[in-house]
Design a protein around this motif. Structure first.
Motif, short mmCIF file in Angstrom:
data_model
loop_
_atom_site.label_atom_id
_atom_site.label_comp_id
_atom_site.label_asym_id
_atom_site.label_seq_id
_atom_site.Cartn_x
_atom_site.Cartn_y
_atom_site.Cartn_z
N VAL A 62 -16.53 11.08 -8.13
CA VAL A 62 -16.31 12.14 -9.12
C VAL A 62 -15.23 13.09 -8.62
N LEU A 63 -15.39 13.59 -7.40
CA LEU A 63 -14.39 14.48 -6.81
C LEU A 63 -13.42 13.72 -5.92
N CYS A 64 -13.97 12.81 -5.13
CA CYS A 64 -13.19 12.17 -4.07
C CYS A 64 -13.30 10.65 -4.12
N ASP A 65 -12.17 9.99 -3.97
CA ASP A 65 -12.15 8.54 -3.81
C ASP A 65 -12.19 8.26 -2.31
N SER A 66 -13.37 7.96 -1.83
CA SER A 66 -13.58 7.76 -0.39
C SER A 66 -13.72 6.29 -0.03
N CYS A 67 -13.42 5.41 -0.98
CA CYS A 67 -13.69 3.99 -0.76
C CYS A 67 -12.92 3.43 0.43
N GLY A 68 -11.69 3.88 0.62
CA GLY A 68 -10.91 3.40 1.76
C GLY A 68 -11.56 3.76 3.07
N GLU A 69 -11.96 5.00 3.20
CA GLU A 69 -12.60 5.47 4.44
C GLU A 69 -13.96 4.82 4.65
N SER A 70 -14.78 4.77 3.60
CA SER A 70 -16.13 4.22 3.76
C SER A 70 -16.08 2.73 4.10
N SER A 71 -15.11 2.02 3.55
CA SER A 71 -14.98 0.59 3.85
C SER A 71 -14.56 0.36 5.30
N LEU A 72 -13.58 1.12 5.75
CA LEU A 72 -13.12 0.99 7.14
C LEU A 72 -14.22 1.42 8.11
N SER A 73 -14.94 2.49 7.77
CA SER A 73 -16.04 2.94 8.63
C SER A 73 -17.15 1.89 8.67
N ALA A 74 -17.39 1.24 7.54
CA ALA A 74 -18.43 0.22 7.50
C ALA A 74 -18.07 -0.98 8.37
N VAL A 75 -16.80 -1.36 8.39
CA VAL A 75 -16.36 -2.45 9.27
C VAL A 75 -16.57 -2.05 10.73
#
Length: 268
Positions: free
Chosen positions: A12-25
């Motif tokens: 809604v406010l932030c597109d964090s998908c890049g960070e969350s995906s890299l953190s998940a790896v």
């Protein structure tokens, strides 16, 4: 009469998908180091790409870690340990994640709390070592920082993200300071309970209540609670949802489909 906005954060406010995906790896490598022996950069890149597609099903951050391993098992049969990975497709994950998740949790011997702690620790370590790249892996949606800064309404953040990460991004990336007591993050209870708390506060009596979310399932949970009938509900069509979910939402009278440009205007 004034307005109170309860806003989801990711999607809604932030597109964090890049960070969350890299953190998940990163977290998956810590949790299951043996599985990633011999995994090349091309496979990791493929996993991150697929994570952007399956992001709409993620409710809480730790699920990203499970998805990374599941995608790896789909890609590499030699390390496959789950009964669901063989023949599984990306569409299959999108359609059946609620059924898949408990199966792989049991088969892999995992528990929610351990993965939540690990995911938070990996993010903390990344922030401590290189805050700049962690911040840069996120982005606020266009117009959102200005809208938050200029908002005349009362703003609350209601998210399943850990509060410290939302606060860091608001301050460092958006240049916005929202008081800590107005950020309801992971551990503060289900969103429906937070909304109940907000509407009961004496200082909020008489305000028009708005809840903006990108997950249809969350909005449907709100609709199930008669006590929350006073909330105006919005599904952000720029967030982590699918065309099928948006079409379903459009058929529900309580939910308004909201576009990003209209959202930023509402906040101002």
């Amino acid at each position: 009469m004034g307005d109170l906005y309860a806003l989801d954060f990711d999607g809604v406010l932030c597109d964090s998908c890049g960070e969350s995906s890299l953190s998940a790896v990163k977290a998956a490598k810590v949790r299951w180091p043996g599985l990633f022996d011999g995994v090349d950069s091309a496979t990791e890149d493929w996993i991150v790409d697929q994570m952007h597609i399956v992001r709409p099903i993620v409710e809480t951050g730790y699920e990203n870690v499970l998805l990374v391993r599941l995608l790896l098992e789909m890609r590499m049969s030699s390390i496959r340990k789950s009964s669901v990975a063989e023949g599984l497709t990306i569409d299959g994950i999108l359609e059946s994640w609620s059924k898949i998740k408990p199966v792989i949790m049991e088969e892999w011997g995992e528990n929610r709390e351990t993965l939540v702690d690990l995911f938070g620790k990996v993010r903390d370590e990344w922030m401590d070592k290189d805050l700049g790249t962690w911040i840069a892996a996120n982005r606020f949606y266009p117009g959102v920082p200005d809208a938050l800064q200029l908002a005349s309404s009362s703003i609350f953040i209601v998210t399943t993200k850990q509060s410290r990460f939302a606060d860091a991004l608001l301050q460092k990336l958006a240049g916005v300071t929202i008081p800590h007591e107005k950020i309801y993050g992971l551990g503060t209870g289900p969103k429906v309970e937070v909304l109940k708390q907000l509407q009961k506060r004496p200082e909020h009596q008489g305000l028009k209540l708005h809840f903006v979310e990108d997950r249809l399932a969350t909005l449907k949970n709100v609709i199930k609670e008669p006590e929350l009938d006073g909330w105006n509900l919005y599904l952000g069509d720029w967030g982590y949802n699918t065309k099928k979910e948006r079409e379903e939402a459009a058929s529900i009278s309580r939910i308004e489909i909201l576009q990003l440009s209209d959202f930023t205007k509402k906040l101002k």
